[in-house]
Design an enzyme around this catalytic site. Sequence first.
Site, PDB file in Angstrom:
ATOM      1  CB  CYS A 277     -19.892  33.712  26.333  1.00  0.00           C
ATOM      2  SG  CYS A 277     -18.625  34.045  25.111  1.00  0.00           S
TER       3      CYS A 277
ATOM      4  CB  ILE B 132     -19.519  41.653  17.574  1.00  0.00           C
ATOM      5  CG1 ILE B 132     -19.460  42.633  16.404  1.00  0.00           C
ATOM      6  CG2 ILE B 132     -18.343  40.708  17.557  1.00  0.00           C
ATOM      7  CD1 ILE B 132     -18.296  43.619  16.527  1.00  0.00           C
TER       8      ILE B 132
ATOM      9  CG  HIS C 174     -22.373  36.328  21.734  1.00  0.00           C
ATOM     10  ND1 HIS C 174     -22.914  36.365  23.003  1.00  0.00           N
ATOM     11  CD2 HIS C 174     -21.202  35.639  21.849  1.00  0.00           C
ATOM     12  CE1 HIS C 174     -22.104  35.726  23.840  1.00  0.00           C
ATOM     13  NE2 HIS C 174     -21.061  35.293  23.165  1.00  0.00           N
TER      14      HIS C 174
ATOM     15  CB  CYS D 223     -19.115  32.865  12.964  1.00  0.00           C
ATOM     16  SG  CYS D 223     -18.088  31.710  12.036  1.00  0.00           S
TER      17      CYS D 223
END
Lengths: 379, 136
Positions: free
Chosen positions: A83, A204, A324, A201
Amino acid sequence: MVSIIGAGITHFGRHLERTIVSLALEATALALKDTGLAKERIGACYFANTLGPLLFSDTTIGQNLTAAAGLNKISVVNVENACASGSSAFHLARNAILAGDCEIALVVGAEKMCVPDFGLLNSGATELDTQLGMVVPAGFALRAQRHMYEYGTTVEQMAQVTVKSRQHAALNPFAQFRQLESLEQVLSGPVIADPLTRSQCCPIADGAAALILASDEVATHFERSVQVRSSVLASGSFEEPCDLTHWDTDYRTVQLAYEKAGIGPEDLDLVECHDAFTIAEIIHYEALGLCDKGQGGALVESGATTLGGRIPVNVSGGLLSRGHPIAATGVAQIVELVTQLRHEAGKRQVEGCQLALAHCMGGDKAGDTKACTVSVLAR
Amino acid sequence: MTSMAEYPPVQENIFTSGESPYLLGGYCAACEIYHFPAPEVCSGCLGEVELVSLGGKGTLYSITTIRTKPPLGLPKPYRVGYVDLQQVPLRVFALLDPVEEHNLVIGQTVQLEVARLGLNSENTPCLRPYFIAANT
């Protein structure tokens, strides 16, 4: 010192018809246009991508970008650091300029991961933890459970991180999730790993971000340039026993970045940190020294980290709402700081923003992190 | 009932599967440190490590239940945690009791079991170690 003279970012979200190179090209063109420079002035490219080899059997993609953009013959480095890939590429580009290897460097982070049956990220198929059922949300849920046990952090405090994130993202046109969510909505969502619900959370996403860095000599000609006061990259301590209430690496990296910049947390106007999960943002507050250890939950609850508060955190919406796209994230965080330090952030502008920090973290191993970067930027 | 011996372990040299199963790890006599799983060489001195028992008892340090689609043919939901081993100073990541739903909390004493659970990297059923609430 090195400065940032150009920044560009694509929308983050599902871009099913686009390729990694197409997204990277868009961000690169925007960053170049932002500088007004001829592309021939660029002397090096640091390109970050993580999942291309796994999802598309594509490797060494940086040169596919530079060839497509007509940036030939320059040195190109492909960077993978989980990341923190994008922020590691930024760190290397800055070092190359400091070393006198080039005067102007392009940094790009690009990722495409919205594909059918993507599933959950893990720590790598050959790791024993993975074979015993470790998936990324579980690692963070275990941190949340221990933080609650030791410090009395509540599920409401963690959910408040998402509430704040959505409030910020509503003001950011590049973000993926721009709808407000109430505390009740966050808490009543499906549980991924106890106690983390789905909107705690990060999602994607596909997307790319680009920066153009320059030496002092070049940067003096750019009125809107932003200085890199410090940049630090470190790997994990991997010490036994791991302490899930914090990352030792987080504290070490932050401390060194403060020292090198000659500042402390009280001097900051804005932070973009690696909020992959709500509990992570709370733990990072503590490592950044925005509050005492164990007080991260109370800090978000107080409103201090909301736009207009004492120290706004993740005004872009962060990973939780901007999305992300792994290797793009570390570059996108810095694009946000540049925009804020230039006072060009529109409705999400942090008033009087002069000193800002980007913090990124990547990869789980042995209860620690594989890579952590911290950069301090100033106008 | 099929014998456990018919199934391969999820990974070699991680655990024993006899009457009272225990974890296996690496011990470096020069550095006096334990490793789990046993590494090729000691990360302290890059010397050899000895394969030793790490025991089968511990205390639960943290626990979560994963409720999304499980990987590796594990049950839905399934539980994982970190366990502080009693015999050696190691905190290890582990699967937790896949059957009993509400019997584990942080601080609890746990003991190792081994059974057929999920699939290995070749997609065939395999043995995995997991901790359950201790008898005593």
